[in-house]
Enzyme design. Structure first.
Site, PDB file in Angstrom:
ATOM      1  N   GLU A   1       0.529  -1.552  10.507  1.00 36.50           N
ATOM      2  CA  GLU A   1       1.729  -2.063  11.325  1.00 36.50           C
ATOM      3  C   GLU A   1       1.605  -1.574  12.880  1.00 36.50           C
ATOM      4  O   GLU A   1       2.280  -2.567  13.484  1.00 36.50           O
ATOM      5  CB  GLU A   1       3.009  -1.496  10.654  1.00 36.50           C
ATOM      6  CG  GLU A   1       4.012  -2.438  11.035  1.00 36.50           C
ATOM      7  CD  GLU A   1       5.263  -1.840  10.015  1.00 36.50           C
ATOM      8  OE1 GLU A   1       5.589  -2.969   9.240  1.00 36.50           O
ATOM      9  OE2 GLU A   1       5.776  -0.846  10.117  1.00 36.50           O
TER      10      GLU A   1
ATOM     11  N   HIS B   1     -14.627   6.452  -9.502  1.00 31.83           N
ATOM     12  CA  HIS B   1     -14.671   5.986 -10.768  1.00 31.83           C
ATOM     13  C   HIS B   1     -14.249   4.309 -10.563  1.00 31.83           C
ATOM     14  O   HIS B   1     -13.988   3.885 -11.664  1.00 31.83           O
ATOM     15  CB  HIS B   1     -14.246   6.681 -11.947  1.00 31.83           C
ATOM     16  CG  HIS B   1     -14.833   7.741 -12.351  1.00 31.83           C
ATOM     17  ND1 HIS B   1     -16.031   7.992 -13.134  1.00 31.83           N
ATOM     18  CD2 HIS B   1     -14.579   9.026 -11.741  1.00 31.83           C
ATOM     19  CE1 HIS B   1     -16.260   9.137 -13.431  1.00 31.83           C
ATOM     20  NE2 HIS B   1     -15.295   9.783 -12.418  1.00 31.83           N
TER      21      HIS B   1
ATOM     22  N   LYS C   1      10.051 -13.149   7.239  1.00 31.79           N
ATOM     23  CA  LYS C   1      11.731 -12.770   6.674  1.00 31.79           C
ATOM     24  C   LYS C   1      12.517 -13.978   7.258  1.00 31.79           C
ATOM     25  O   LYS C   1      13.555 -14.248   6.706  1.00 31.79           O
ATOM     26  CB  LYS C   1      12.092 -11.573   7.918  1.00 31.79           C
ATOM     27  CG  LYS C   1      11.739 -10.133   7.377  1.00 31.79           C
ATOM     28  CD  LYS C   1      12.274  -9.204   8.310  1.00 31.79           C
ATOM     29  CE  LYS C   1      11.799  -7.618   8.169  1.00 31.79           C
ATOM     30  NZ  LYS C   1      12.160  -6.762   9.131  1.00 31.79           N
TER      31      LYS C   1
END
Length: 550
Positions: A356, A387, A515
């Site tokens: 960000e 793994h 937004k």
């Protein structure tokens, strides 16, 4: 004001570009074979609790000299001074950047717009201390006279990730309170969190500077509805909700006593806010004294960053090595791999902090950049990651520099768990650096009784090229103070890279468009009418959703 210096126009960048032509063929095996002092030359300690080993990187002393020159020529030292002095280096929002003031344990004045902010910082800390004591000690009672047992932090982004990461990392220091964190606007998150809680003993912290954040306020209203379904009286909200905000009117209207509102300021960026009032959940989780230890550790790293010469400056060293891979080797990502289960959200926290901050494509002059900026940050705790994705790191076609982090002392020294964990920690960086040659693979087969003719088709698959770069950060133990220093180490690394890349690291305009469009689309979802006002893909998706939800 931060200078507008295109790093690619500096002599140091040109020198690094030329140097890379020679350095791209460096082999870690040769670098170590030719210098028995390499570890001592390319490692550094911070206090008595943190050791940074950067010797397993594709660098020489010449590489570092040129990288330090890049920092000098992009005026990093001046930028550091400007940030700590309260200059408004967040130009696009006209704000200072002073998360360092939140943990300024020296209490020296920090001036913004002619005002020393430290008295306000200290006043909020005292208020947090008193509030924490009342809750933890059981003096604060809910509406039925019972003590608070559970605390739910309702926030998102910096109001969630940081406090959650720290609370999880410091579980060994836990108070009697049970902590919960709700962030996602998906109703499942809050529904599952509240399922087993008792409204009579639950406290909610609503963390939103403006008290208007869509996700947070949606969850806050659902939390209040859940509470009032049992409490039946709006007046009881004041005993079960507190606010981390600056919007007095909206906080009061919600039903929260403004005496239980904890403020922070516009010079505190969300993703750097856990040392502010946003850290109230941390105080309740681990106790105020341990929160202060966290601040102390962060402050010590801040001081180191502000004062140490570049050549001895840990955040600067990490930042420059990252730039070496990002901008010259063409690496697209960095992995953060903590070998401590308590740090299971550490990579996610700095995924936000880094991506960000430095995920920008416009420079400080308002021009598109023509070079790479922030890398992709990812990671999981070891040994789980071994793994899952280490296969690609070891034998894949992508260069992925990795930070390995591990404590020497475990909080849970069960039998031989920790030695096994640490054996893997040490083994992975050795394997990544030095690999396994064809000759070594063949020798192993012969030692196991196989003939070379029998295994010739299998040998290529078991060869490890090595030469995969890593940093190792060995800490003594995950304590509040060490975590604070580790956190500030990465924060200041991010700042350093942003300065050199000539971008503004403390705004986040990239989150705004989604937004805005979501707010436009939301009313369109209120009925069953077919939608035609978007592109064909978005129209099709919305209309399919409307059909399926019936």
């Amino acid at each position: 004001m931060l200078k507008n210096i295109n790093p690619t126009h500096t002599q140091a960048w040109k020198d690094l570009t030329a140097h890379y032509e020679d350095a791209q063929d460096l082999q870690l095996s040769d670098l170590f074979a030719n210098d028995s002092e390499r570890f001592n030359k390319f490692s550094a300690t911070f206090g008595s609790d943190i050791l940074l080993d950067y010797s397993k990187n594709l660098i020489t002393e010449e590489t570092l000299t040129k990288l330090f020159a890049l920092a000098e020529q992009t005026e990093l030292k001046a930028a550091i001074a400007e940030m700590f002095s309260g200059e408004k280096i967040n130009k696009t929002e006209d704000r200072a950047v002073l998360h360092s003031a939140l943990r300024n344990r020296s209490n020296t004045p920090v001036v913004v717009d002619g005002e020393d902010v430290m008295p306000k910082v200290n006043a909020v800390l005292e208020k947090m201390k008193a509030f924490t004591a009342r809750i933890v000690d059981g003096d604060w009672k809910g509406y039925t006279g019972q003590e608070i047992t559970d605390v739910v932090n309702v926030g998102i982004g910096g109001s969630d990730l940081g406090p959650y990461m720290v609370s999880e990392a410091l579980v060994p220091y836990k108070t009697r309170l049970n902590m919960h964190f709700v962030s996602n606007v998906d109703g499942t998150h809050i529904a599952e969190t509240l399922k087993d809680l008792n409204p009579e003993t639950t406290l909610f912290l609503i963390a939103s500077k403006t008290f208007t954040t869509q996700e947070t306020m949606t969850n806050a209203h659902s939390a209040r509805d859940w509470f009032l379904a049992t409490a039946q009286d709006q007046a009881h909200v004041a005993k079960h909700f507190a606010a981390l905000s600056t919007n007095v009117g909206s906080v009061s209207e919600f039903g929260i006593d403004t005496d239980n509102m904890f403020e922070f300021w516009d010079w505190v960026g969300g993703r750097y806010s856990l040392c502010s009032a946003i850290g109230l959940s941390i105080c309740l989780s681990i106790g105020f004294d341990n929160f202060v230890e966290l601040l102390d550790g962060a402050h010590e790293m801040d001081q180191h960053f502000a004062q140490a010469p570049l050549e001895e400056n840990l955040p600067v060293i990490l930042a420059l090595i990252g730039i070496w891979y990002n901008n010259f080797h063409g690496a697209e990502s960095e992995a953060i791999l903590p070998y401590d289960q308590y740090l299971h959200r550490f990579a996610a926290y700095f995924q936000q902090g880094n991506m960000e901050s430095n995920g920008k494509c416009v420079d400080r002059g308002g021009n598109p950049v023509d070079y790479q900026t922030g890398p992709i940050i990812w990671g999981e705790p070891g040994t789980n990651g071994q793994h899952a994705f280490y296969q690609l790191i070891h034998q894949g076609t992508k260069l992925i520099p990795c930070d390995f982090i591990a404590p020497s002392i475990s909080h849970n020294p069960l039998t031989d768990h920790h030695p096994k964990l640490m054996a893997n920690f040490f083994a992975q960086t050795e394997a990544l650096a030095f690999g396994k040659t064809k000759e070594q693979v063949e020798a192993e087969f012969v030692a196991a009784g196989k003939t070379l003719d029998e295994v010739k088709d299998l040998v290529p698959f078991k060869v490890f090229d090595g030469n995969r770069p890593t940093n190792s950060i060995l800490i003594k133990q995950v304590t509040p103070k060490v975590l604070g220093s580790l956190m500030a180490l990465y924060e200041q690394k991010i700042f350093t890279q942003g300065v050199i890349w000539n971008i503004f690291s403390f705004d986040q305009w990239g989150v705004e468009l989604g937004k805005q469009l979501a707010n436009q689309i939301l009313p369109e979802l209120n009925d069953a009418d077919s939608i035609a006002g978007h592109d064909s893909s978005t129209n099709g998706l919305i209309n399919a959703y409307k059909q399926w939800r019936k």
